[in-house]
Design an enzyme around this catalytic site. Structure first.
Site, PDB file in Angstrom:
ATOM      1  N   HIS A 500       4.340  48.158  45.058  1.00 36.15           N
ATOM      2  CA  HIS A 500       4.469  49.471  45.683  1.00 36.15           C
ATOM      3  C   HIS A 500       4.672  50.475  44.549  1.00 36.15           C
ATOM      4  CE1 HIS A 500       5.458  52.377  48.854  1.00 36.15           C
ATOM      5  NE2 HIS A 500       6.367  52.837  48.011  1.00 36.15           N
ATOM      6  N   ASP A 542       3.581  40.157  48.106  1.00 38.68           N
ATOM      7  CA  ASP A 542       2.872  40.942  47.100  1.00 38.68           C
ATOM      8  C   ASP A 542       1.883  41.883  47.775  1.00 38.68           C
ATOM      9  OD1 ASP A 542       1.885  41.948  44.778  1.00 38.68           O
ATOM     10  OD2 ASP A 542       0.849  40.119  44.137  1.00 38.68           O
ATOM     11  N   GLU A 551       8.429  47.036  45.240  1.00 36.53           N
ATOM     12  CA  GLU A 551       8.369  48.276  44.470  1.00 36.53           C
ATOM     13  C   GLU A 551       8.778  47.957  43.027  1.00 36.53           C
ATOM     14  OE1 GLU A 551      10.105  51.676  46.391  1.00 36.53           O
ATOM     15  OE2 GLU A 551       9.531  53.031  44.760  1.00 36.53           O
TER      16      GLU A 551
HETATM   17  O1  9MR Z   1      17.207  50.644  44.552  1.00 39.17           O
HETATM   18  C1  9MR Z   1      17.604  51.328  45.740  1.00 39.17           C
HETATM   19  C2  9MR Z   1      18.269  50.349  46.664  1.00 39.17           C
HETATM   20  O2  9MR Z   1      19.478  49.872  46.104  1.00 39.17           O
HETATM   21  C3  9MR Z   1      18.529  51.003  48.010  1.00 39.17           C
HETATM   22  O3  9MR Z   1      19.006  50.033  48.900  1.00 39.17           O
HETATM   23  C4  9MR Z   1      17.241  51.618  48.534  1.00 39.17           C
HETATM   24  C5  9MR Z   1      17.395  52.313  49.877  1.00 39.17           C
HETATM   25  O4  9MR Z   1      18.213  53.421  49.759  1.00 39.17           O
HETATM   26  O5  9MR Z   1      16.739  52.551  47.604  1.00 39.17           O
HETATM   27  C6  9MR Z   1      16.396  51.988  46.375  1.00 39.17           C
HETATM   28  O6  9MR Z   1      15.962  52.981  45.517  1.00 39.17           O
HETATM   29  C7  9MR Z   1      14.709  53.581  45.791  1.00 39.17           C
HETATM   30  C8  9MR Z   1      14.931  55.094  45.785  1.00 39.17           C
HETATM   31  O7  9MR Z   1      15.735  55.451  46.863  1.00 39.17           O
HETATM   32  C9  9MR Z   1      13.641  55.881  45.744  1.00 39.17           C
HETATM   33  N1  9MR Z   1      12.758  55.433  44.704  1.00 39.17           N
HETATM   34  C10 9MR Z   1      12.471  54.003  44.794  1.00 39.17           C
HETATM   35  C11 9MR Z   1      13.736  53.203  44.678  1.00 39.17           C
HETATM   36  C12 9MR Z   1      13.452  51.708  44.630  1.00 39.17           C
HETATM   37  O8  9MR Z   1      13.011  51.209  45.852  1.00 39.17           O
END
Ligand code: 9MR
Length: 573
Positions: A500, A542, A551
């Site tokens: 992602h 994947d 991601e």
């Molecule tokens: O890494 C973050 C994870 O710990 C949280 O649970 C999640 C949901 O809030 O968000 C992840 O961070 C994301 C961010 O909010 C936006 N950019 C992508 C990040 C990775 O997925």
């Protein structure tokens, strides 16, 4: 490595007890006939996995040392992918993981000489950024235009978040402070920083790779994000905006395609303290580069102190995006990084400021937080980042602090010992995955951070068991896991292909942007995609829609850079 432990894992029930290591001459899989068998061993006992219904058996070939390219063969099973035994086997990985940040650069054209297949136009210049109503101040009312160019995109999205940049930069700076000789010579083919013309004596404008002006790549790359971070501080009061963002996530397009407004949103105490920690650490690192980077260290030091003062005046401004959206328009729906517990941010900022300035006020603040139990770092829990720095610099810290530092050291070693003691009972002989709680969003960064913690234990007490245990988690990330998957793009035989990650999805190139660590198994599956497997250690898919397990993110790559680089640096020990 020739002298390190070596394991393969067989899943399922093996008909026979034996395994072979065969040489892959010229890297072709012509192993039939087994004339090229170089090692023979017996599989270990069946071990049930704690986090899936799998049963595994261990093939231990640590006693085999000869450099070469090999496969593992177990009668009745598919052959393993080829693998290399040799010195420096992870140089390419470390360089690739560092290079991952170059590919995340916003506001910059990635040119073919550096970016190869993945060259692309610049996106999100961020020279016209609006002050969101949530961030309005007297001098900067809502709608004021400010400029916050550069920095890295956070992840698969195109926004820039101070909180997550904080732990990322702290981790990369720790890699530098702990292993400067190694990272000094690690090259990732990135453009040299624009520097003032007189910074390094006579410099030919056409040869910006002049050795005297060139910084180590890790620092060079970090400065690209540091300079952006500095723009996120309000010069009027020292507070730091939580993020620079679109109102809503961009669609899955290349950088530069969308032109929707960008905003800085409200200042937050967490962002401001993380910023203070990073700039304080940067101030002491770049103090040694005053000639090439005149003013940077001093700017960082001033920025850190101003941020700390703002935090004191605003000790509990949380970033609550839902609440913000009730009061202000446009609503902002991008990543929140909304931490509700700030003790650890206070501690980290105070620790970095103390190490850099020796000022008594920070000593007081550090003392106030010393009793917090140690825990693995994450974007929302950064206390350990302070502990690492205090231990690293303890010789420069006052006597009165030494007993507390002894206790931190003991706790760190206890955590590391608990990791080491996990190993015999684990299904994949990795520290990662013994506990179901390891499998959170971004679980691969849990693996990398556990490895980094073990390296820090080794730095405190040079016991080989810590290094060997750290290596098990690098092995996990590279394929010794329940999915037989290498989670780093562009490396290995069976690795993440569809992260992602907007550029990887939209660039029309089959291969994903390389050097990026996928999030990893996450039974939470908040992306609601179809997963073939859903147990804690297999809940990974994947597919580019699977943002909860596939991601990539800057805070996940950083402990990978640290771990791989540390292991490379220490392999001879
Ligand atoms: O890494 C973050 C994870 O710990 C949280 O649970 C999640 C949901 O809030 O968000 C992840 O961070 C994301 C961010 O909010 C936006 N950019 C992508 C990040 C990775 O997925």
């Amino acid at each position: 490595y020739p002298d390190a432990p070596k394991y393969a894992v067989v899943t399922g029930v093996a008909a026979k007890d034996v395994f072979y290591i065969v040489s892959v001459a010229n890297n072709t899989p012509s192993w039939q006939g087994r004339v090229d068998t170089v090692f023979f061993g017996r599989l270990g006992p069946s071990t049930p996995s704690a986090n899936s219904s799998m049963i595994t058996r261990l093939a231990d070939f640590s006693a085999f040392h000869r450099p070469g390219v090999y496969r593992v063969i177990v009668p009745g099973f598919p052959n393993s992918y080829p693998f290399t035994i040799g010195p420096n086997v992870f140089t390419q990985l470390t360089a690739a993981a560092l290079k991952g940040y170059y590919y995340q650069r916003s506001a910059m054209t990635l040119t073919p000489g550096y970016a190869g297949l993945w060259s692309r136009p610049a996106g999100h210049p961020d020279t016209v950024v609006l002050v969101h109503p949530s961030a309005a101040s007297t001098l900067r009312p809502a709608g004021t235009v400010i400029s916050c160019p550069g920095g890295w995109y956070d992840a698969g999205d195109y926004n820039k978040y101070i909180v997550n940049s904080g732990i990322t930069m702290g981790t990369l700076f720790d890699a530098w402070e702990d292993f400067p000789e190694y990272f000094d010579t690690l090259h990732s083919n990135i453009p040299p920083l624009p520097m003032p013309p007189n910074a390094a004596g006579a410099r030919d404008a056409h040869d910006s790779r002049d050795a005297t002006s060139r910084l180590p790549d890790l620092l060079n790359e970090s400065i690209y994000n540091l300079r952006w971070m500095l723009t996120m501080q309000d010069p009027a009061d020292g507070g730091v905006y939580h993020k620079c963002t679109n109102a809503a996530f961009d669609s899955m397009v290349m950088p530069g395609v969308t032109k929707t407004p960008r905003y800085v949103v409200q200042k937050s105490t967490a962002a401001t303290l993380d910023f203070a920690a990073v700039t304080a650490q940067a101030a002491r690192i770049f103090a040694k580069y005053r000639r090439q980077l005149p003013g940077l260290a001093d700017s960082c030091r001033r920025a850190a102190i101003a941020a700390w003062q703002w935090a004191h005046q605003h000790p509990d401004v949380l970033y609550d995006q839902d609440a913000m959206n009730k009061n202000f328009t446009p609503a902002v729906t991008t990543g929140a990084y909304g931490d509700r517990h700030l003790e650890d941010e206070w501690f980290w900022a105070a620790a970095e400021l103390l190490v850099t300035t020796s000022d008594a006020q920070y000593l007081l603040a550090v003392r106030g937080q010393l009793n917090t139990p140690l825990s693995l770092p994450s974007w929302s829990n950064v206390a350990m980042m302070g502990d690492y720095s205090l231990l690293h610099h303890r010789a420069t810290l006052p006597n009165t602090l030494q007993p507390a530092l002894d206790s931190i050291k003991q706790q760190l070693l206890q955590m590391a010992d608990a990791y080491v003691n996990r190993l015999p009972a684990t299904a994949f002989h990795t520290v990662m995955g013994e506990k179901v709680s390891d499998f959170v969003w971004g679980s691969n960064s849990v693996a990398a951070n556990q490895g980094m913690l073990l390296i820090n234990a080794w730095l405190q007490q040079h016991d080989r068991k810590y290094l060997d245990a750290a290596l098990t988690n690098l092995d996990y990330i590279l394929g010794r896991n329940a999915l037989n998957e290498c989670f780093v793009t562009g490396l290995g035989s069976h690795s993440t292909m569809h992260p992602h990650h907007r550029p990887s999805v939209a660039d029309g190139i089959d291969a994903p942007v390389p050097g990026l660590l996928a999030g990893g198994p996450n039974p939470g599956r908040q992306d609601h995609q179809t997963y073939a497997y859903t147990e804690p250690e297999t809940a990974y898919t994947d597919q580019s829609g699977a943002f909860a397990s596939n991601e990539i993110a800057i805070n996940w790559n950083a402990p990978l850079v640290y771990l791989a680089g540390a292991i490379e640096a220490l392999q001879a020990n």
